[in-house]
Design a protein around this motif. Structure first.
Motif, PDB file in Angstrom:
ATOM      1  N   LEU A  84       1.590  16.867   9.618  1.00 61.87           N
ATOM      2  CA  LEU A  84       0.654  15.879  10.138  1.00 61.87           C
ATOM      3  C   LEU A  84       1.287  15.088  11.273  1.00 61.87           C
ATOM      4  N   ASP A  85       0.518  14.837  12.322  1.00 62.32           N
ATOM      5  CA  ASP A  85       0.988  13.981  13.409  1.00 62.32           C
ATOM      6  C   ASP A  85       1.118  12.546  12.907  1.00 62.32           C
ATOM      7  N   ASN A  86       2.051  11.803  13.492  1.00 58.98           N
ATOM      8  CA  ASN A  86       2.211  10.397  13.111  1.00 58.98           C
ATOM      9  C   ASN A  86       0.945   9.592  13.364  1.00 58.98           C
ATOM     10  N   GLU A  87       0.111  10.053  14.303  1.00 58.00           N
ATOM     11  CA  GLU A  87      -1.135   9.348  14.616  1.00 58.00           C
ATOM     12  C   GLU A  87      -2.126   9.408  13.462  1.00 58.00           C
ATOM     13  N   ARG A  88      -1.907  10.305  12.517  1.00 59.40           N
ATOM     14  CA  ARG A  88      -2.798  10.421  11.353  1.00 59.40           C
ATOM     15  C   ARG A  88      -2.225   9.693  10.141  1.00 59.40           C
ATOM     16  N   MET A  89      -1.199   8.895  10.363  1.00 59.63           N
ATOM     17  CA  MET A  89      -0.587   8.115   9.295  1.00 59.63           C
ATOM     18  C   MET A  89      -0.820   6.628   9.545  1.00 59.63           C
ATOM     19  N   VAL A  90      -1.272   5.920   8.517  1.00 52.89           N
ATOM     20  CA  VAL A  90      -1.493   4.479   8.620  1.00 52.89           C
ATOM     21  C   VAL A  90      -0.161   3.771   8.378  1.00 52.89           C
ATOM     22  N   VAL A  91       0.227   2.914   9.325  1.00 55.06           N
ATOM     23  CA  VAL A  91       1.511   2.218   9.264  1.00 55.06           C
ATOM     24  C   VAL A  91       1.281   0.709   9.286  1.00 55.06           C
ATOM     25  N   THR A  92       1.745   0.038   8.253  1.00 53.30           N
ATOM     26  CA  THR A  92       1.724  -1.430   8.234  1.00 53.30           C
ATOM     27  C   THR A  92       3.097  -2.005   7.913  1.00 53.30           C
ATOM     28  N   VAL A  93       4.066  -1.131   7.629  1.00 57.71           N
ATOM     29  CA  VAL A  93       5.391  -1.600   7.225  1.00 57.71           C
ATOM     30  C   VAL A  93       6.014  -2.498   8.287  1.00 57.71           C
ATOM     31  N   ASP A  94       5.658  -2.289   9.548  1.00 57.51           N
ATOM     32  CA  ASP A  94       6.245  -3.095  10.622  1.00 57.51           C
ATOM     33  C   ASP A  94       5.885  -4.572  10.491  1.00 57.51           C
ATOM     34  N   GLN A  95       4.668  -4.868  10.008  1.00 57.72           N
ATOM     35  CA  GLN A  95       4.217  -6.251   9.911  1.00 57.72           C
ATOM     36  C   GLN A  95       4.201  -6.802   8.484  1.00 57.72           C
ATOM     37  N   HIS A  96       4.217  -5.924   7.491  1.00 61.34           N
ATOM     38  CA  HIS A  96       4.132  -6.374   6.091  1.00 61.34           C
ATOM     39  C   HIS A  96       5.454  -6.269   5.349  1.00 61.34           C
ATOM     40  N   GLY A  97       6.378  -5.429   5.836  1.00 60.85           N
ATOM     41  CA  GLY A  97       7.541  -5.092   5.028  1.00 60.85           C
ATOM     42  C   GLY A  97       7.104  -4.272   3.828  1.00 60.85           C
ATOM     43  N   ASN A  98       7.983  -4.150   2.857  1.00 61.22           N
ATOM     44  CA  ASN A  98       7.689  -3.419   1.636  1.00 61.22           C
ATOM     45  C   ASN A  98       7.070  -4.387   0.636  1.00 61.22           C
ATOM     46  N   THR A  99       5.787  -4.220   0.364  1.00 60.31           N
ATOM     47  CA  THR A  99       5.090  -5.090  -0.589  1.00 60.31           C
ATOM     48  C   THR A  99       4.866  -4.384  -1.926  1.00 60.31           C
ATOM     49  N   SER A 100       5.688  -3.376  -2.216  1.00 57.67           N
ATOM     50  CA  SER A 100       5.685  -2.686  -3.506  1.00 57.67           C
ATOM     51  C   SER A 100       4.284  -2.196  -3.856  1.00 57.67           C
ATOM     52  N   ALA A 101       3.760  -2.563  -5.023  1.00 57.92           N
ATOM     53  CA  ALA A 101       2.473  -2.034  -5.478  1.00 57.92           C
ATOM     54  C   ALA A 101       1.313  -2.430  -4.575  1.00 57.92           C
ATOM     55  N   ALA A 102       1.505  -3.435  -3.727  1.00 62.16           N
ATOM     56  CA  ALA A 102       0.428  -3.882  -2.837  1.00 62.16           C
ATOM     57  C   ALA A 102       0.370  -3.090  -1.538  1.00 62.16           C
ATOM     58  N   SER A 103       1.405  -2.321  -1.227  1.00 59.17           N
ATOM     59  CA  SER A 103       1.509  -1.779   0.133  1.00 59.17           C
ATOM     60  C   SER A 103       0.423  -0.766   0.459  1.00 59.17           C
ATOM     61  N   ILE A 104       0.099   0.141  -0.464  1.00 63.23           N
ATOM     62  CA  ILE A 104      -0.915   1.156  -0.172  1.00 63.23           C
ATOM     63  C   ILE A 104      -2.308   0.544  -0.049  1.00 63.23           C
ATOM     64  N   PRO A 105      -2.755  -0.292  -1.002  1.00 66.09           N
ATOM     65  CA  PRO A 105      -4.092  -0.873  -0.817  1.00 66.09           C
ATOM     66  C   PRO A 105      -4.187  -1.825   0.377  1.00 66.09           C
ATOM     67  N   LEU A 106      -3.099  -2.513   0.717  1.00 70.89           N
ATOM     68  CA  LEU A 106      -3.101  -3.323   1.942  1.00 70.89           C
ATOM     69  C   LEU A 106      -3.344  -2.452   3.168  1.00 70.89           C
ATOM     70  N   ALA A 107      -2.626  -1.331   3.252  1.00 71.79           N
ATOM     71  CA  ALA A 107      -2.773  -0.432   4.399  1.00 71.79           C
ATOM     72  C   ALA A 107      -4.148   0.214   4.419  1.00 71.79           C
ATOM     73  N   LEU A 108      -4.642   0.610   3.241  1.00 68.79           N
ATOM     74  CA  LEU A 108      -5.972   1.219   3.166  1.00 68.79           C
ATOM     75  C   LEU A 108      -7.028   0.252   3.669  1.00 68.79           C
ATOM     76  N   ASP A 109      -6.982  -0.988   3.201  1.00 71.32           N
ATOM     77  CA  ASP A 109      -7.991  -1.966   3.619  1.00 71.32           C
ATOM     78  C   ASP A 109      -7.936  -2.208   5.125  1.00 71.32           C
ATOM     79  N   GLN A 110      -6.738  -2.308   5.671  1.00 72.66           N
ATOM     80  CA  GLN A 110      -6.630  -2.522   7.109  1.00 72.66           C
ATOM     81  C   GLN A 110      -7.261  -1.370   7.879  1.00 72.66           C
TER      82      GLN A 110
END
Length: 328
Positions: free
Chosen positions: A271-297
């Motif tokens: 998969l190209d990086n353009e097809r990956m949702v990235v929020t780690v740059d602004q959120h850091g590692n939020t553990s169990a919250a990281s995937i739903p945070l990225a999905l919602d964004q």
């Protein structure tokens, strides 16, 4: 008629206090701990994170995210008959009452539905969605609120630059409901307790006193090596269960822990990086919250659209890992 489960609402919440790498390194320098934005960003891809105020609990972040998800789903709190909260930083010492019960109370859910927490660290949201999917398919529950919420800043040792710069606080939520159309296409969960010591909070409680450290410990190299190994495998297992190929994935939403792990997984899946949702740059590692945070964004900015196939996967302490393939 076959009953499926489907995600019909997403929500997220970040505490207002945003801390950039520059701000954090300045605070650490006052303690004699040397690091830099360049050091942090080059190793993790993290530029900033959010911290909750001292009087804010995991349940507070969870409720804010849940209200957004309920609004998108056009549901009222009492429509929810099951609340599942994935967290490693529960409101109460010992984990009870569960943070899910606290969230239920704060949302005003009084219909007698069930509520419980899931502890799988950074894989917690994946585990919780898989559980919700099974409950809905069985007919036991119809409308399930699944939340990942963390205040990881509470368990960070700010004298350990290898871990304190990586984590942040936040919450993400989804509403899942019974559907005649496929939504959750496949899930796969794994754990291997032999690796329990590479990412943990090693302290224990005896007679009301913490024995050992109450701070997060991580063997970064060991976690990195294991993560890059298992994420590709579990994604392919999940695709196989759904009878699909990686080329049919519209969006990859991995646990937002380290950009190098994320990019490695995307590359292995073709998969190209353009097809990956990235929020780690602004959120850091939020553990169990990281995937739903990225999905919602990604839902709210229009990238993830109805009908898109979304692969969500995570790894966490335990050691746990898993993946979800969802049609939005």
């Amino acid at each position: 008629m076959t009953t499926y489960s489907k995600i019909v609402g997403t929500g997220s919440y970040l505490p207002p206090k945003r801390v950039s790498n520059q701000e954090l390194t300045a605070q650490l320098a006052e303690k004699g701990i040397e690091t830099s934005h360049e050091w942090i960003f080059s190793r993790s891809g993290i530029a900033a994170r959010h911290y909750a105020e001292a009087d804010v609990q995991s349940s507070d972040l969870a409720v804010a995210a849940a209200r957004q998800a309920l609004d998108m789903a056009r549901m009222q709190p009492d429509d929810i008959d099951l609340v599942i909260v994935a967290t490693s930083t529960p409101d109460h010492f010992g984990g009870f009452p569960s943070t899910a019960c606290v969230v239920q109370q704060k949302l005003g859910i009084v219909n007698g539905g069930a509520a419980f927490d899931v502890q799988a660290v950074c894989s917690g949201f994946v585990y919780a969605v898989s559980i919700a999917d099974s409950f809905i398919k069985s007919g036991a529950h119809k409308n399930v609120l699944v939340i990942g919420t963390e205040v990881f800043s509470r368990i960070l040792n700010f004298e350990d630059r290898t871990t304190c710069v990586l984590f942040g606080d936040g919450a993400g939520a989804v509403v899942m409901t019974a559907s005649a159309e496929p939504g959750i296409l496949a899930t796969k969960l794994h754990a291997d307790g032999r690796h329990k010591d590479i990412l943990c909070v090693p302290g224990k409680v005896n007679a009301g006193v913490v024995e050992g450290s109450a701070y997060l410990y991580m063997d970064g190299q060991a976690v990195f090596k294991l993560a890059v190994s298992v994420l590709e495998k579990v994604a392919n297992e999940t695709l196989q269960m759904a009878g699909m190929s990686a080329s049919e994935i519209d969006w990859l939403i991995p646990h937002q822990a380290n950009i190098r792990i994320m990019q490695s997984t995307a590359r292995k899946l073709g998969l190209d990086n353009e097809r990956m949702v990235v929020t780690v740059d602004q959120h850091g590692n939020t553990s169990a919250a990281s995937i739903p945070l990225a999905l919602d964004q990604a839902v709210r900015d229009g990238r993830v659209k109805p009908g898109h196939n979304v692969m969500m996967e995570g790894v966490g302490g335990g050691f746990t890992w898993g993946a979800i393939l969802a049609r939005m």
